[in-house]
Write a protein that holds these residues in place. Structure first.
Motif, PDB file in Angstrom:
ATOM      1  N   ASN A   1       0.818  -1.218   0.000  1.00 46.34           N
ATOM      2  CA  ASN A   1       0.000   0.000   0.000  1.00 46.34           C
ATOM      3  C   ASN A   1       0.849   1.265   0.000  1.00 46.34           C
ATOM      4  OD1 ASN A   1      -2.492  -1.399   0.070  1.00 46.34           O
ATOM      5  ND2 ASN A   1      -2.310  -1.669   2.281  1.00 46.34           N
ATOM      6  N   SER A   2       1.930   1.258   0.783  1.00 44.02           N
ATOM      7  CA  SER A   2       2.756   2.468   0.871  1.00 44.02           C
ATOM      8  C   SER A   2       3.653   2.644  -0.345  1.00 44.02           C
ATOM      9  CB  SER A   2       3.604   2.436   2.147  1.00 44.02           C
ATOM     10  OG  SER A   2       4.548   1.378   2.118  1.00 44.02           O
TER      11      SER A   2
ATOM     12  N   ALA B   1      10.755   6.657  -1.054  1.00 46.39           N
ATOM     13  CA  ALA B   1      10.677   6.249   0.354  1.00 46.39           C
ATOM     14  C   ALA B   1      12.041   5.818   0.880  1.00 46.39           C
ATOM     15  CB  ALA B   1       9.672   5.116   0.509  1.00 46.39           C
TER      16      ALA B   1
END
Length: 453
Positions: free
Chosen positions: A149-150, A160
């Protein structure tokens, strides 16, 4: 699985450890240095300024005037232990809850933790612990979860990784759901900016690719059962539930040796968290687990949640009871095989988690390692010397030697004869600060009161 979000209620720490410049002497103690399998009886160990400054025969070593004397007769001194799959409350948890969790680790002789679900506040906690501003193990922390999801696409993965590296996290935590192409970008970026990644093996990645890309650690033995599924199995590895619980009856053990060899060759370490699996499968009924002594530090509502998780495990995973028991059998064989091959093992229970209470579950993990075939010494290695080797801190930690950081546990019985002796503690020394059993017990009593026990 839910974390122990409601188990440790807000209560201020009771007092603080002794000043770091205090001289403490463990007099006439048996030292288990953990540099190799041996004991050194009738020793006096002098600690000053957070360091071990002298070790020698009790008849020769003199205790400095004004030093705190700890009677070591009949007792055993080991290095502080590490919990390599720990969780620290984050998000909106009250500071007192966080401090209580960290204290529970220390109460069990856990002097180092590797936080596996990072949060920005953990960076400040890591610094405060290093400055001895709170009673806490030395902290290594991952960044926030990296999952399907991230990380919806490769660009998000690269961003990220760079952000977590720049923020100062010690490593990246991999969770399930990451697609293969996204993972490839994550791994390449992580290697480029020099930050390790560890944790779960996403199903779309698989064990072979996880080893090729050099996970720092694989946690929960994730991916191994899936990689051992026999040809022609009616259940595909892609249908795995809860680390292959529903696949265990389809395992071809002849594949194990090659996977173990590949793990050793890749230099990838494993953190089995075996006791988590055993709690859920063979550890007894929910009522029996709830009767364990450490559950007095868990709120009744949390115990009810844990019971629900345990009792619904087979239904949720689609596994049979036979498959679940077979999973435990295969995992024990795998742990023994990894150790025999020289593939690195690290001590970690996954705490707080279902029936895993910080400071207590690590010792149950030691028992699980022995049940898998390791000797008590080999099990202790996974939480002491091996940890220092993994972090590259062997000159500073991991053994009881002159000049090393004074993270120590004083035991009432010999853990090399019975690994359960690690639960019989006279006290804990944290970075040179001595906490006797009476002080630890007083603080534990406050935790119990805070949850209505």
């Amino acid at each position: 699985m839910p974390l122990l979000s409601s188990a440790l209620l807000c209560a201020a720490l009771v007092g603080t450890p002794a000043p770091p410049d205090t001289v403490t002497a463990f007099v006439d103690v048996t030292v288990i240095p953990m540099d190799r399998e041996r004991t050194l009886p009738n020793q006096t160990v002098i600690v000053r300024g957070g360091r071990i400054v002298e070790i020698g025969p009790a008849a020769r070593v003199k205790v400095p005037e004004g030093g705190v004397r700890v009677d070591g007769r009949g007792k055993f001194l080991i290095p502080g232990l590490a919990e390599m799959h720990a969780h620290i409350p984050g998000a909106q948890a009250a500071d007192s809850m966080v401090e209580r969790t960290l204290f529970l680790y220390v109460s069990g002789g856990i002097t180092t933790v590797r936080g596996m679900l990072g949060h920005p506040r953990h960076l400040a906690l890591r610094a405060r612990a290093a400055r001895d501003e709170l009673v806490s193990p030395t902290i290594y922390t991952s960044g926030p979860s990296l999952n399907g999801n991230s990380l919806p696409d490769p660009a998000a993965a690269a961003k990220a990784v760079r952000e977590q590296k720049e923020a100062g996290y010690d490593f990246l935590k991999i969770h399930p759901g990451i697609r293969r192409e996204v993972f490839e970008t994550l791994a390449a970026t992580a290697h480029r900016v020099r930050i390790a990644f560890a944790g779960h093996v996403p199903l779309d990645v698989g064990l072979q690719r996880a080893l090729e890309t050099r996970f720092a650690t694989i946690d929960h033995l994730d991916g191994y059962i899936e990689a051992m599924v026999r040809e022609g199995s009616p259940v595909e590895p892609s249908q795995s539930a809860f680390f292959g619980m529903n696949l265990a009856e389809q395992v071809d053990e002849s594949k194990m040796a090659a996977l173990v060899s590949a793990t050793k060759q890749a230099g990838v370490w494993n953190v089995p968290t075996q006791i988590l699996m055993e709690n859920l499968i063979v550890g007894g009924s929910a009522e029996e687990l709830a009767a364990r002594p450490e559950m007095r530090y868990v709120a009744p509502a949390t115990l009810a949640e844990w019971a629900e998780s345990k009792n619904s495990m087979l239904e949720e995973t689609g596994a049979s009871a036979a498959s679940a028991r077979r999973m435990i059998e295969v995992r024990r064989k795998l742990i023994k095989a990894l150790h025999a091959a020289g593939a690195g093992l690290l001590l970690g229970s996954d705490a707080p988690q279902v029936y895993n209470v910080p400071g207590f579950s690590t010792h149950r993990e030691l028992e699980a390692m022995v049940a898998a075939g390791l000797t008590p010494y080999q099990a202790l290695e996974t939480g002491t010397r091996n940890v220092a080797t993994f972090f590259g801190t062997l000159k500073e930690t991991g053994t009881v030697e002159r000049g090393k950081r004074a993270d120590l546990v004083l035991l009432d019985a010999d853990p090399l004869k019975d690994i359960r002796s690690t639960t019989r503690r006279s006290g804990v020394m944290l970075r040179g600060r001595w906490m006797p059993r009476a002080e630890i017990d007083a603080r534990l009593a406050a935790v119990a009161r805070s949850v209505g026990r």
